[in-house]
Scaffold this motif. Structure first.
Motif, short mmCIF file in Angstrom:
data_model
loop_
_atom_site.label_atom_id
_atom_site.label_comp_id
_atom_site.label_asym_id
_atom_site.label_seq_id
_atom_site.Cartn_x
_atom_site.Cartn_y
_atom_site.Cartn_z
N PRO A 147 0.08 10.61 -13.18
CA PRO A 147 1.66 10.82 -13.33
C PRO A 147 2.34 11.01 -12.26
N VAL A 148 1.68 11.69 -11.14
CA VAL A 148 2.51 11.85 -10.05
C VAL A 148 2.87 10.85 -9.30
N PHE A 149 1.71 9.94 -8.98
CA PHE A 149 1.90 8.43 -8.75
C PHE A 149 3.24 7.69 -9.29
N ALA A 150 2.88 7.73 -10.67
CA ALA A 150 3.90 7.09 -11.42
C ALA A 150 5.32 7.53 -11.24
N LEU A 151 5.35 8.70 -11.00
CA LEU A 151 6.71 9.54 -10.91
C LEU A 151 7.31 9.13 -9.48
N VAL A 152 6.57 9.31 -8.55
CA VAL A 152 6.99 8.96 -7.21
C VAL A 152 7.44 7.35 -7.04
N SER A 153 6.46 6.63 -7.86
CA SER A 153 6.73 5.06 -7.77
C SER A 153 8.03 4.80 -8.29
N VAL A 154 8.35 5.46 -9.79
CA VAL A 154 9.53 5.19 -10.24
C VAL A 154 10.90 5.50 -9.63
N ILE A 155 10.94 6.85 -9.16
CA ILE A 155 11.84 7.26 -8.41
C ILE A 155 12.09 6.41 -7.14
N VAL A 156 11.19 6.38 -6.34
CA VAL A 156 11.27 5.51 -5.14
C VAL A 156 11.79 4.03 -5.52
N GLY A 157 11.05 3.27 -6.32
CA GLY A 157 11.47 1.85 -6.89
C GLY A 157 12.72 1.90 -7.22
N PHE A 158 13.39 2.41 -8.08
CA PHE A 158 14.86 2.36 -8.47
C PHE A 158 15.73 2.90 -7.68
N GLY A 159 15.33 3.91 -6.79
CA GLY A 159 16.24 4.51 -5.69
C GLY A 159 16.66 3.33 -4.79
N SER A 160 15.47 2.04 -4.49
CA SER A 160 15.70 1.31 -3.59
C SER A 160 16.52 0.13 -4.23
N LEU A 161 16.41 -0.18 -5.47
CA LEU A 161 17.07 -1.18 -6.09
C LEU A 161 18.36 -0.81 -6.66
N ILE A 162 18.46 0.40 -6.84
CA ILE A 162 19.99 0.73 -7.29
C ILE A 162 20.82 1.76 -6.08
N PRO A 163 21.69 1.10 -5.89
CA PRO A 163 22.57 1.48 -4.59
C PRO A 163 22.84 3.06 -4.68
#
Length: 706
Positions: free
Chosen positions: A34-50
């Motif tokens: 879950p920690v890996f999933a949390l970091v991945s989701v936040i970093v992923g959408f943070g880079s895709l959504i300005p």
């Protein structure tokens, strides 16, 4: 040494294979996914959504998180208790309807609106609790039925009263503040959810009711057998879930200022996905409120991110469904196969090359040559003791030994025919030593260092030591305390044979042959235990030298004895005494003439010495063969050795036929006789020693003789 063997030695010495097994045993590894999933989701959408990380976006997300986290918290508590609640979405919607009805139809105060939402949630949760907890109906089907009924009730009420709510001219500032206001920059709903989550965490992890819930979730039958009110506990979890959903409904009612057909729709699936993704087991009894909240953040971030990227609502639900399926599969498969995985990776052998030493073959010229004198030992307590690992006598000639049943047994002088239980400690009492005040200090396998006073009262002295700063292994806990001795100033030096295995798994440590043992010191003045030496290869017997300035200690799998100076000009220095012995040393004790007795628990064999140089073979052995077929050190033939301060072997005793003492783990000289113990024996041996001092005693050499 050949090049291939050099490469094997380097690979198995410096590549820490054992760390994988250690990591997988830790409870915090369940948080890794879950920690890996949390970091991945936040970093992923943070880079895709300005504007993903803007303050406004963060406040809106926290406001939604407050409402959603309350529902997930309640569902987490139900799942920890071994249940499931698929009615939370309908309860959430009814709570919202109740709150806005009190405000906009009845014109009531905010506290009444909150109370009504919580009461509706508690009532609905009570219905589920009665059906699942007391009537023992299946939680999955039951909560689906209540979901359908409650959702139908909500739809009927919204159709009937929606117009009154929408056309109301009531303007409640307090209600609006709860929906839109902030405290210290944080949305009110998030503050409420955070306070509730902290209280829920303390409740689950620190209260008796919380422990009951996790126990019921782990095994309802076992919980019932130990007296936990299972039905009442299950009922209570559903009431909490209903209260959480109702309170969440109150918060969304305040934020939206009304309700509609979509209120709470699909919330049960989102909440369930959040809980499972966060690491809450569907089997019950495993997880925490913090894990559930982590899953809530993951799901809310994922949902909002997909919507802001332009994905349709159906696509979002499909992603959640796939994520839920993957999380359930991972949870079920990991629970089912965790022990199998650990059994295959935990034992991580290292390369160890034993130098050639003297032989122990009878009639050879070796000082270790075994004879048959131990076979003539007279039995004491034959069939009355099981596993007398160590033996010791007091100044009144009474004989003491531990048993695998957790007892210290005493055989009364002068003939040692009368047996009594001197003290019951528990665990497996191993090495023993008498202190100046007559108390008996005992190393207890898996428990720690204990003291038995002359009045037979038992006190635990130590169960832990200082933990290594960067160690993944929890080396603070004493896993295999083995033998002890007492310095002149009262300090107790004792060994902890391994930090990776418990006392009953000593054979696994021998196969691994990793140096994880240590020498410890307990100071009665401070009541603290400190680690003196680390990285010992199954540290075993301990004996205070006759001069009182050094400690002799044995390393069984290394087949050597070393000296550690505890006082004098060499304080802190470690010196070799005996190396490359043909047997595995165990307990060491003083002899009457200034020498020392040492037990051989077994003898080296060419086959096992060769296996130590082949860690890959030993690793495959532990993975492919049942444990009964493993190659172990030979513990079926042992003996007793006497040596002096220079490490010179004075004499060796054995039992060639194995009739009395094929394996020896301890021996004590006392008034001209040698008393012999063995961890696999059903007796204590007594052998008369010609020409020895008939007045010399072990306790006397420590505390009464000058």
């Amino acid at each position: 040494m050949s090049m291939s063997e050099t490469l094997v030695r380097l690979r198995y010495t410096y590549v820490p294979d054992h760390l994988l097994g250690e990591v997988l045993t830790k409870r915090w590894t369940d948080n890794a996914v879950p920690v890996f999933a949390l970091v991945s989701v936040i970093v992923g959408f943070g880079s895709l959504i300005p504007d993903f990380f803007t303050i406004r976006s963060g406040i809106d997300a926290l406001r939604q998180l407050g409402e959603f986290a309350l529902v997930v918290t309640g569902l987490t508590i139900v799942m920890l208790g071994g249940g499931i609640d698929l009615a939370v979405g309908a309860i959430f919607a009814l709570g919202a309807f109740s709150a806005v009805s009190v405000i906009y139809i009845l014109g009531g105060p905010v506290w009444l609106a909150a109370l009504s939402a919580v009461a509706v949630g508690a009532l609905a949760g009570s219905i589920n609790g009665v059906l699942v907890g007391y009537m023992r109906m299946r939680a999955f089907l039951t909560t689906i039925v209540t979901f359908l009924i409650l959702r139908a009730v909500y739809d009927i009420l919204t159709v009937r009263f929606a117009n009154l709510i929408q056309t109301s001219d009531v303007d409640n500032a307090s209600f609006n503040f709860i929906g839109d206001g902030t405290i210290a920059g944080l949305p009110m709903s998030f503050v409420v959810a955070a306070v509730f989550a902290i209280a829920a965490h303390v409740f689950i992890s620190r209260s008796r009711w919380g422990w009951h819930i996790q126990s019921v979730g782990g095994s309802r039958r076992s919980a019932h057998n130990i007296g936990i009110p299972v039905r009442r506990t299950v009922f209570f979890t559903y009431v909490i879930s209903g209260v959480c959903a109702g309170l969440g409904g109150f918060l969304i009612g305040a934020r939206l200022g009304g309700v509609g057909p979509g209120t709470g729709a699909g919330l049960e699936i989102s909440a369930l996905t959040a809980a499972v993704v966060g690491g809450i087991s569907l089997g019950g009894g495993r997880g925490s409120v913090a894990k559930g909240l982590m899953g809530a953040v993951i799901i809310l971030t994922l949902t909002n991110g997909l919507i802001r990227l332009g994905f349709a609502s159906g696509s979002t639900q499909m992603v959640l469904g796939i994520l839920l399926a993957l999380a359930v599969m991972l949870d079920v498969r990991w629970l089912k196969n965790r022990d199998k995985v650990l059994s295959k990776v935990y034992v991580a052998p290292v390369y160890s090359q034993m130098a050639d030493g003297d032989t122990a073959l009878p009639s050879s010229d070796s000082p270790y040559a075994l004879d048959n004198r131990l076979a003539a030992a007279d039995p004491i307590g034959l069939g009355q003791v099981e596993g007398p690992e160590d033996v010791i006598l007091d100044l009144e000639d009474n004989l003491y030994t531990g048993t695998r049943h957790g007892e210290i047994v005493r055989f009364l002088a002068p003939d040692h025919k009368v047996r009594e239980v001197y003290a019951h400690i528990g665990g497996f009492p191993l090495g023993m030593a008498f202190d100046r005040d007559g108390s008996l200090k005992v190393c207890v396998g898996g428990m720690g260092l204990y003291s038995v006073a002359p009045d037979r009262s038992v006190t635990r002295l130590s169960a832990e030591t200082n933990r290594s700063l960067f160690s993944i292994v929890d080396d603070a806990r004493l896993r295999d305390p083995n033998d002890c001795d007492i310095a002149v100033d009262g300090r107790i030096f004792f060994t902890d044979s391994t930090t990776r295995y418990d006392a009953h798994d000593w054979a696994l440590d021998s196969v691994e042959s990793r140096p994880t043992g240590r020498l410890l010191c307990y100071d009665p003045k401070t009541g603290k235990t400190r680690t003196v030496l680390r990285n010992l290869c199954y540290s075993n017997g301990v004996c205070l030298a006759h001069d009182g300035q050094s400690i002799l200690f044995a390393e069984s799998w290394a087949c050597r004895v070393q000296r550690y100076w505890i006082s004098g000009p060499k304080t802190g220095v470690v010196e070799p005494v005996i190396a490359d012995m043909p047997g595995y040393p165990d307990n060491i004790n003083r002899a009457s003439d200034g020498t020392y007795w040492m037990a051989f628990l077994g003898m080296r064999t060419p086959s096992y010495d060769l296996a130590l140089r082949m860690p890959d073979v030993r690793r495959r052995m532990t993975r492919k063969l049942p444990q009964d077929d493993w190659l172990f050190p030979n513990v079926n033939t042992g003996g007793v050795v006497r040596f002096d301060d220079n490490g010179e072997i004075v004499e060796t005793l054995g039992d060639l036929g194995g009739s009395s003492h094929p394996m020896v783990t301890s021996m004590r000289e006392h008034k001209g006789r040698l008393f012999i113990g063995g961890i696999l024996n059903n007796r204590v041996g007594c052998l008369t020693l010609p020409g020895r001092d008939r007045n010399w005693t072990g306790p006397g050499s420590y505390w009464t003789e000058k």
